[in-house]
Design an enzyme around this catalytic site. Sequence first.
Site, PDB file in Angstrom:
ATOM      1  N   GLY A  88       5.003  34.358 -16.696  1.00  0.00           N
ATOM      2  CA  GLY A  88       5.717  33.383 -17.527  1.00  0.00           C
ATOM      3  C   GLY A  88       6.221  33.977 -18.828  1.00  0.00           C
ATOM      4  O   GLY A  88       7.129  33.437 -19.461  1.00  0.00           O
TER       5      GLY A  88
ATOM      6  N   LYS B 152      11.451  31.710 -17.355  1.00  0.00           N
ATOM      7  CA  LYS B 152      11.586  30.892 -18.556  1.00  0.00           C
ATOM      8  C   LYS B 152      12.364  31.601 -19.668  1.00  0.00           C
ATOM      9  O   LYS B 152      12.880  30.949 -20.577  1.00  0.00           O
ATOM     10  CB  LYS B 152      10.192  30.467 -19.045  1.00  0.00           C
ATOM     11  CG  LYS B 152       9.436  29.638 -18.022  1.00  0.00           C
ATOM     12  CD  LYS B 152      10.300  28.543 -17.488  1.00  0.00           C
ATOM     13  CE  LYS B 152       9.600  27.444 -16.709  1.00  0.00           C
ATOM     14  NZ  LYS B 152       8.605  27.765 -15.719  1.00  0.00           N
TER      15      LYS B 152
ATOM     16  N   CYS C 192       1.414  19.687 -13.652  1.00  0.00           N
ATOM     17  CA  CYS C 192       1.340  18.225 -13.534  1.00  0.00           C
ATOM     18  C   CYS C 192       1.900  17.710 -12.214  1.00  0.00           C
ATOM     19  O   CYS C 192       2.340  16.559 -12.120  1.00  0.00           O
ATOM     20  CB  CYS C 192       2.077  17.563 -14.699  1.00  0.00           C
ATOM     21  SG  CYS C 192       1.342  17.900 -16.285  1.00  0.00           S
TER      22      CYS C 192
ATOM     23  N   ASN D 185      -5.354  29.204 -13.920  1.00  0.00           N
ATOM     24  CA  ASN D 185      -3.896  29.366 -13.816  1.00  0.00           C
ATOM     25  C   ASN D 185      -3.536  30.467 -12.811  1.00  0.00           C
ATOM     26  O   ASN D 185      -2.453  31.036 -12.866  1.00  0.00           O
ATOM     27  CB  ASN D 185      -3.314  29.682 -15.202  1.00  0.00           C
ATOM     28  CG  ASN D 185      -1.797  29.567 -15.245  1.00  0.00           C
ATOM     29  OD1 ASN D 185      -1.207  28.750 -14.540  1.00  0.00           O
ATOM     30  ND2 ASN D 185      -1.146  30.401 -16.053  1.00  0.00           N
ATOM     31  N   ALA D 186      -4.461  30.793 -11.902  1.00  0.00           N
ATOM     32  CA  ALA D 186      -4.157  31.779 -10.856  1.00  0.00           C
ATOM     33  C   ALA D 186      -2.939  31.288 -10.056  1.00  0.00           C
ATOM     34  O   ALA D 186      -2.734  30.079  -9.913  1.00  0.00           O
ATOM     35  CB  ALA D 186      -5.357  31.957  -9.945  1.00  0.00           C
TER      36      ALA D 186
ATOM     37  N   ARG E 199       1.213  14.014 -17.579  1.00  0.00           N
ATOM     38  CA  ARG E 199      -0.216  13.813 -17.343  1.00  0.00           C
ATOM     39  C   ARG E 199      -0.689  12.798 -18.380  1.00  0.00           C
ATOM     40  O   ARG E 199      -0.864  13.120 -19.551  1.00  0.00           O
ATOM     41  CB  ARG E 199      -0.932  15.153 -17.504  1.00  0.00           C
ATOM     42  CG  ARG E 199      -2.376  15.182 -17.074  1.00  0.00           C
ATOM     43  CD  ARG E 199      -2.923  16.591 -17.173  1.00  0.00           C
ATOM     44  NE  ARG E 199      -2.500  17.404 -16.054  1.00  0.00           N
ATOM     45  CZ  ARG E 199      -3.211  17.602 -14.944  1.00  0.00           C
ATOM     46  NH1 ARG E 199      -4.409  17.047 -14.827  1.00  0.00           N
ATOM     47  NH2 ARG E 199      -2.757  18.359 -13.966  1.00  0.00           N
TER      48      ARG E 199
HETATM   49  C1  SPV Z   1       5.351  27.012 -15.969  1.00  0.00           C
HETATM   50  O1  SPV Z   1       4.365  27.285 -16.666  1.00  0.00           O
HETATM   51  O2  SPV Z   1       6.101  26.067 -16.230  1.00  0.00           O
HETATM   52  C2  SPV Z   1       5.663  27.820 -14.790  1.00  0.00           C
HETATM   53  C3  SPV Z   1       5.077  29.116 -14.707  1.00  0.00           C
HETATM   54  O3  SPV Z   1       6.460  27.436 -13.989  1.00  0.00           O
HETATM   55  S1  SPV Z   1       5.705  30.145 -15.919  1.00  0.00           S
HETATM   56  O4  SPV Z   1       6.336  31.240 -15.247  1.00  0.00           O
HETATM   57  O5  SPV Z   1       4.599  30.542 -16.732  1.00  0.00           O
HETATM   58  O6  SPV Z   1       6.694  29.427 -16.721  1.00  0.00           O
HETATM   59 MN    MN Z   2       7.626  25.801 -14.814  1.00  0.00          MN
END
Ligand code: SPV
Ligand code: MN
Length: 624
Positions: free
Chosen positions: A223, A230, A273, A386-387, A419
Amino acid sequence: MNETMETLEQALTEANLSKLQAIPNRKVHEFIANAIRLCKPMKVFVCNDSKMDTEYIRRTAIARGEETPLANPYQTVHFDGFHDQARDKESTVYLVPQGETLGKQLSQMEREKGLEIVKERLDGSMNNKKMVVRFFCLGPLDSPFSIPVVQITDSFYVAHSEDLLYRRGYDYFRRIPDGKEIFWMLHSSGKLIHSVSTDWKKRGVMIDYQENIVYSMNTQYAGNTIGLKKLALRLAIRKADREGWLAEHMFLMAVHGPSSRRTYFTGAYPSGCGKTSTSMVRGNTIVGDDLTYLRVMDGKVRGVNVERGIFGIIRSVTSKDDPVIWDVLHSNKPAIFSNVLVTEDEGVRWLDDGFDSPKSGINHSGEWFLGKVDREGEEIPFAHKNARYTVGLDGLSNLDDTLDDPRGVEVGAIIYGGRDKDTWVPVQQSLDWIHGVITMGASLESETTSATLGPRGVRMFQPFSNLDFISIPLGKYIQNHLDFVKDATKVPLIFSVNYFLKNKQGDFITDKLDKTVWLKWMELRVHNEVDAIETPTGFIPVYDDLKELFQCHLDKEYSREDYVLQFETRVPELLDKINRIEKIYKDTVSDAPKALFDVLEEQRSRLLDAQMRLGDCISPLKFA
Ligand code: SPV
Ligand code: MN
C-alpha cells in the site's frame, strides 16, 4: 550527446538500452536517467511485456529472498518488516508548491522542502541493487480511461506484484502520442537486512503532483510502494478534477437480477470493511475490488476497473464464506501471500481460516511459536491481521466478461459503506443524487482497521472512503461529485450499507452473508421493481420483499423482529452524526459547498420532526 542519453548509455546494457529506445518518448528517457543519477543503481533492468522478462522478475524476487517459494509451485510468500505492515498515513504527504494549500484535512509539506528530503533519502539508495523499470496502463488499454504509468523500483516483489495486479503497458507505451499524460513512480526499499527495509523510521510517500511523480522510500508494504495502487490514485484524483471525471476507491461488480440481468454497481467502503467480499458475493460477477474510474459518456455514467488483480485481506477468508477466492488460493494460478504464517510443510495459514491455530512456523516476526511476544510484551498472533494475497482476476470463476472493455460498463448505482456499530441501517437508498453525495458519501464514518498503522476500532471521518487518497481540497472534491451527473441523462442511484450494526450486548445483528440480499434489493430498486418506505434518512426496504429475497437467495427465514431491530431509525445517533459531520466541515473544510450544510440541515429537521411524533427509536413499520 545530451546528458540523458549519456546517463542511459553508461548505466544500461545494450539490450536494455534498445528496449528503452523502442519507446520514442523523451520524457520517459529523462525520468529514468534522473532516477539513475539519484539512486545510483548497480544495474538497470528494463522490463517489457514478454513472458521471458516478467518471469525474470518473479525468479529474481525469489533469488533475492524477497519472496520464498511454497509447496504449491505457483505460489510464493513475501514478508514486510515488523513495523511495515500497513499503509502509513502519517508519512504520506503532498508536496505543495508555494502559495497553495490543500486544506486542513490533507497532510502536506512545502514542495521544495519535500524534494530535499526525497533527494537525501534516495541518494545512492540503489547502489548495491538492480533498478527495475516497468511500463503499465491504468484502466483498459486504448481507452478514454487509460493512464500510462512508468514504475521504477528496486524491489522485485513490487515489480512482481504489479505484474499480477496491472495491465502490462510496454507495447502500449510504444504507440502512445508524445503529449500523453504519464504518471511516474519511483520507489526504493532503502537499506535491507534479510530482504527487509530497515530504515522504516525514515519511511515516506511523497506526492509531487506538480510533476505527476510519486516517491516511495524505505518501505515495502504494498500500500506504500505499489505505485499503481494508492500512489497513482492520488494523482488520478487531480487529473479527474481537471478533466471532469471521478477516480474512486470503489469496487465494480455486476449484480445479477431477474432473468440474468446484469446491473453494475460501484461500492466505496474504507479498507477492511467488506469491499472485496461484497464484490465477490455469490451469484454475481466481479469487475474489480478496489479502484474505479468513472466518466459520463453519451449521457451515461460508465466505469472501469483500474486494475486487473486483487491485493486482498486474507484474514477470515474461508472455504464456506469466500469459495471463489479460496479456490484461487488453492489452484495453479499465480499468487503471492504476504505476512501470513508459513508452516513446516511450506503451506500457509492465516487468522480465522477455519482451522485450529498452529503452534509454530515462520511469520513477519521471524521464527514464530505460540506465546511469542514483541518488545512491548504484546503477544504476536501467528499471522498479521493485515496479511494479504495478491492474485490476478483472470483466475476467478466469477469474473465479469467486461473487465477489458475500453468503454467500461454503465453504472446503475453507487454504494457507500462503513464500519458503524450504532447509526446507519443495513441498507437504504438516498432521496436523490445530492442527498446521497452529502449524507452518505461526504458523511461516511468508519471505525479504523488493521489496513492502516495506528489504533483500531476508532470512529473516524472517512468521506467517500477516499479521504486517505484525496489530493485536492475536500470541498472541491465534494463539489465535483455534485456536478458529476449534470450532463447525465441517467443518474445512478446512491445507497448506503452497514454490515457492522451491533445490539446493546455488542453482538452483530446481521449475518456476513446478508449482503447478498441487500445487493439483490438494490438491484431491483434500480429498475423500480420493488417498493420502498421513505424515512427521514432515505428509502428502506419493505419487510415482505426482504423476507422473499432471504428465502430465495439464502434459504433463510427472515423474521419481522430482525427486520424491526435492523431497520429502526435511531434518531439520537443520527442527530449526533450530523452534529459531528457539520462540525468537521465547519472547522476544517473552508471550501465546503453550501449545499452540504443545507442538505444536512434538511435531514436534521426531518429527524427532529419524526422524533417529536414517533420518539427516539422508530420502528420501520411506523413509516410504512
Ligand atoms: C487499502 O488499504 O485500501 C487497500 C490495500 O486496498 S492498500 O494497497 O494498502 O491500499
Ligand atoms: Mn483499498
